[in-house]
Write a protein that holds these residues in place. Structure first.
Motif, mmCIF file in Angstrom:
data_model
loop_
_atom_site.group_PDB
_atom_site.id
_atom_site.type_symbol
_atom_site.label_atom_id
_atom_site.label_comp_id
_atom_site.label_asym_id
_atom_site.label_seq_id
_atom_site.Cartn_x
_atom_site.Cartn_y
_atom_site.Cartn_z
ATOM 1 N N THR A 199 0.835 -1.195 0.000
ATOM 2 C CA THR A 199 0.000 0.000 0.000
ATOM 3 C C THR A 199 0.864 1.237 0.000
ATOM 4 O O THR A 199 1.217 1.755 1.034
ATOM 5 C CB THR A 199 -0.877 0.028 1.246
ATOM 6 O OG1 THR A 199 -0.020 -0.229 2.333
ATOM 7 C CG2 THR A 199 -1.973 -0.986 1.193
ATOM 8 N N ILE A 200 1.186 1.672 -1.160
ATOM 9 C CA ILE A 200 2.030 2.864 -1.217
ATOM 10 C C ILE A 200 1.184 4.036 -1.742
ATOM 11 O O ILE A 200 1.669 5.000 -2.270
ATOM 12 C CB ILE A 200 3.329 2.561 -2.014
ATOM 13 C CG1 ILE A 200 4.166 1.509 -1.278
ATOM 14 C CG2 ILE A 200 4.214 3.758 -2.229
ATOM 15 C CD1 ILE A 200 4.547 1.866 0.142
ATOM 16 N N GLY A 201 -0.109 3.934 -1.559
ATOM 17 C CA GLY A 201 -0.974 5.076 -1.874
ATOM 18 C C GLY A 201 -0.660 6.208 -0.909
ATOM 19 O O GLY A 201 -0.168 5.955 0.190
ATOM 20 N N PRO A 202 -0.930 7.451 -1.320
ATOM 21 C CA PRO A 202 -0.543 8.599 -0.507
ATOM 22 C C PRO A 202 -1.119 8.593 0.908
ATOM 23 O O PRO A 202 -0.433 8.947 1.862
ATOM 24 C CB PRO A 202 -1.069 9.796 -1.294
ATOM 25 C CG PRO A 202 -1.589 9.296 -2.569
ATOM 26 C CD PRO A 202 -1.556 7.819 -2.573
ATOM 27 N N GLU A 203 -2.370 8.166 1.048
ATOM 28 C CA GLU A 203 -2.999 8.183 2.377
ATOM 29 C C GLU A 203 -2.266 7.243 3.322
ATOM 30 O O GLU A 203 -1.903 7.604 4.434
ATOM 31 C CB GLU A 203 -4.475 7.746 2.266
ATOM 32 C CG GLU A 203 -5.346 8.760 1.566
ATOM 33 C CD GLU A 203 -5.609 9.984 2.435
ATOM 34 O OE1 GLU A 203 -5.843 9.814 3.638
ATOM 35 O OE2 GLU A 203 -5.572 11.104 1.896
ATOM 36 N N MET A 204 -2.050 6.012 2.846
ATOM 37 C CA MET A 204 -1.380 5.023 3.679
ATOM 38 C C MET A 204 0.056 5.442 3.942
ATOM 39 O O MET A 204 0.598 5.231 5.020
ATOM 40 C CB MET A 204 -1.375 3.657 2.968
ATOM 41 C CG MET A 204 -2.666 2.922 3.069
ATOM 42 S SD MET A 204 -3.210 2.771 4.774
ATOM 43 C CE MET A 204 -2.521 1.204 5.197
ATOM 44 N N PHE A 205 0.653 6.035 2.942
ATOM 45 C CA PHE A 205 2.041 6.452 3.081
ATOM 46 C C PHE A 205 2.175 7.447 4.225
ATOM 47 O O PHE A 205 3.012 7.300 5.116
ATOM 48 C CB PHE A 205 2.519 7.065 1.757
ATOM 49 C CG PHE A 205 3.957 7.502 1.777
ATOM 50 C CD1 PHE A 205 4.969 6.570 1.715
ATOM 51 C CD2 PHE A 205 4.283 8.849 1.885
ATOM 52 C CE1 PHE A 205 6.303 6.964 1.752
ATOM 53 C CE2 PHE A 205 5.608 9.249 1.915
ATOM 54 C CZ PHE A 205 6.614 8.302 1.841
ATOM 55 N N SER A 206 1.299 8.460 4.265
ATOM 56 C CA SER A 206 1.463 9.435 5.345
ATOM 57 C C SER A 206 1.050 8.837 6.687
ATOM 58 O O SER A 206 1.633 9.173 7.716
ATOM 59 C CB SER A 206 0.759 10.752 5.056
ATOM 60 O OG SER A 206 -0.500 10.540 4.547
ATOM 61 N N ALA A 207 0.070 7.918 6.682
ATOM 62 C CA ALA A 207 -0.299 7.263 7.940
ATOM 63 C C ALA A 207 0.899 6.492 8.485
ATOM 64 O O ALA A 207 1.195 6.516 9.689
ATOM 65 C CB ALA A 207 -1.471 6.312 7.705
#
Ligand code: HEM
Length: 425
Positions: A199-207
């Motif tokens: 999960t390297i989507g932006p949301e997961m990345f910042s989480a």
């Protein structure tokens, strides 16, 4: 005719593709940029546009004008629009942490002064014997593998971590936790070290990054309480008890300070150390030369740091309209300083793609330049020098023993797998 202001879409896409940093695409792209458009604007999808600064002279010019090119006003590393918006919501600033890197004057010089003398050669000399003990331990562990090992896993990852943790004052038992947190922070784009693999989507990345920052904060809050109650001769004591204008550092600044020291202090040095062994394995004549002339070891260290340039970029933003080379930079523009490109600049380095232990001068920008010049540069160079002083006399030969793999990350990267064979003297 001067080149177009805007870079071709494929070039821009490569610069924001972590996988390209793990193979030849990166240097091919930098080479093209230096030759055809050394200062142009990239507009990759999902990112705000940014100037791509690829020439050594321009990197230095931006880095030394700290009033004109700020660190704190925009993200200090390449960040998607979504992550930046989210970060601004959480912290009210473009960056999650507020370490030296995310500060400008007047705060930056005050915060830097707290630890600057710690990182000077005069003070570091006191740690030389302890660092040498760690280096000997690392060499013995390597020898225990017989004639083959993965130099990253078996030597390069652990040794700089032991050194910085010793200096910082983190107990050895907590080192694996620090290593994991750092890899998650810096190598977060790499599928092998990311906390959530797929999960390297932006949301997961910042989480994920937020979770890492929180882990660091919780850990170092305990260290701070301890060092205020019982000061020691370590760097944590300096940070925990340091005061700016009469007050202890605010919590976020304090966590950030520990984090920058704990994180900047080992992944970078690991990559450069592994880079030296990789280059020596591929260049037997350089291996023979430095073995026959140990006084070249400091040169080997500097060349390995240039060669690997583990910190691929930092960002700056313009505080006013200004000229750079033949370009007009507008107030608020974002700029990517491509250190690894500056370090292969044909106008500065003779045969920049050759690895030479005796390169002189070696004016690389792998540690940056100007007011933010790497605080830990003398430490990094000292620990690498000591390791090679201990290791090289033990080795008769050195060769690659399989495919080298690099981490996929566009901020800090280097070898993650370096299989080697070696014969002992
Ligand atoms: C800053 C590279 C090792 C601590 C930096 C910068 C670079 C860099 C490129 C930014 C400079 C700029 O913006 O002009 C490296 C490399 C290393 C290394 C290539 C190893 C080969 C270390 C070590 C430490 C360290 C061992 C020890 C704690 C820092 C700190 C800063 C910094 C605290 C922020 C300085 C500031 O903003 O004032 N480093 N570094 N680094 N580095 Fe290193």
């Amino acid at each position: 005719m001067s080149p177009s202001t805007y870079l071709p879409a494929d070039i821009a896409a490569t610069l924001v593709n972590p996988a390209a940093y793990a193979d030849d695409r990166l240097h091919d792209t930098y080479r093209w940029l230096r030759a055809n458009n050394p200062l142009g604007i990239a507009r990759p999808e999902g990112f705000d546009p940014f100037w791509v600064v690829t020439k050594h002279a321009h990197i230095q010019a931006v880095s030394r004008q700290n009033e004109l090119f700020h660190n704190a006003d925009r993200p200090t590393t390449l960040t998607t629009k979504t992550v930046e918006q989210r970060t601004r919501k959480i912290t009210g600033t473009p960056n999650l942490v507020r370490s030296l890197v995310q500060m400008d004057a007047p705060d930056h010089p005050k915060y830097r002064a707290l630890t600057q003398s710690w990182f000077m050669p005069v003070n570091l000399g006191k740690f030389e014997a302890r660092v040498r003990t760690k280096a000997r331990g690392a060499v013995e562990r390597m020898m225990a593998h017989g004639g083959a090992c993965d130099f990253v896993a078996d030597v390069a990852l652990g040794y700089p971590l032991h050194v910085i943790m010793e200096i910082l004052g983190v107990p050895e038992a907590d080192e694996p936790r620090m290593l994991k947190l750092t890899q998650e922070l810096f190598g977060a784009q790499d599928p092998d070290t990311a906390r959530f693999r797929d999960t390297i989507g932006p949301e997961m990345f910042s989480a994920m990054i937020e979770a890492v920052v929180k882990d660091f904060g919780d850990y170092f809050a305990k260290i701070t309480a301890d060092r205020r109650a019982e000061p020691r001769d370590d760097l944590a004591t300096v940070i925990a008890n340091g005061k700016i204008n009469g007050d202890y550092l605010p919590e976020r600044d304090m966590t950030s300070y520990y984090m920058i020291v704990a994180t900047a202090g080992h992944d970078t040095t690991s990559s450069s150390t592994a880079g030296a062994i990789w280059a020596l394995a591929e260049n037997p004549e350089q291996f023979a030369k430095v073995k026959a002339n140990p006084e070249l070891i400091p040169g080997l260290v500097d060349e390995a740091i240039r060669w690997m340039t583990p910190v691929k970029h930092f960002m700056r933003s313009a505080t006013a309209d200004t000229d750079l080379g033949s370009r007009r930079i507008a107030k608020g523009d974002w700029l990517m300083l491509c250190y690894a490109s500056g370090n292969r600049d044909e106008e500065v380095f003779e045969e920049p793609f050759a690895f030479r232990c005796d390169r002189k001068p070696n004016r690389h920008v792998a540690f940056g330049y100007g007011a933010h010049l790497c605080l830990g540069q003398y430490l990094a160079k000292m620990e690498m020098r000591i390791l090679f002083e201990e290791l090289l006399p033990r080795l008769r030969s050195l060769a690659l023993d399989g495919e080298v793999k690099m981490t996929q990350a566009f901020f800090v990267n280097g070898p993650k797998k370096l299989p080697i064979r070696f014969e002992l003297n």
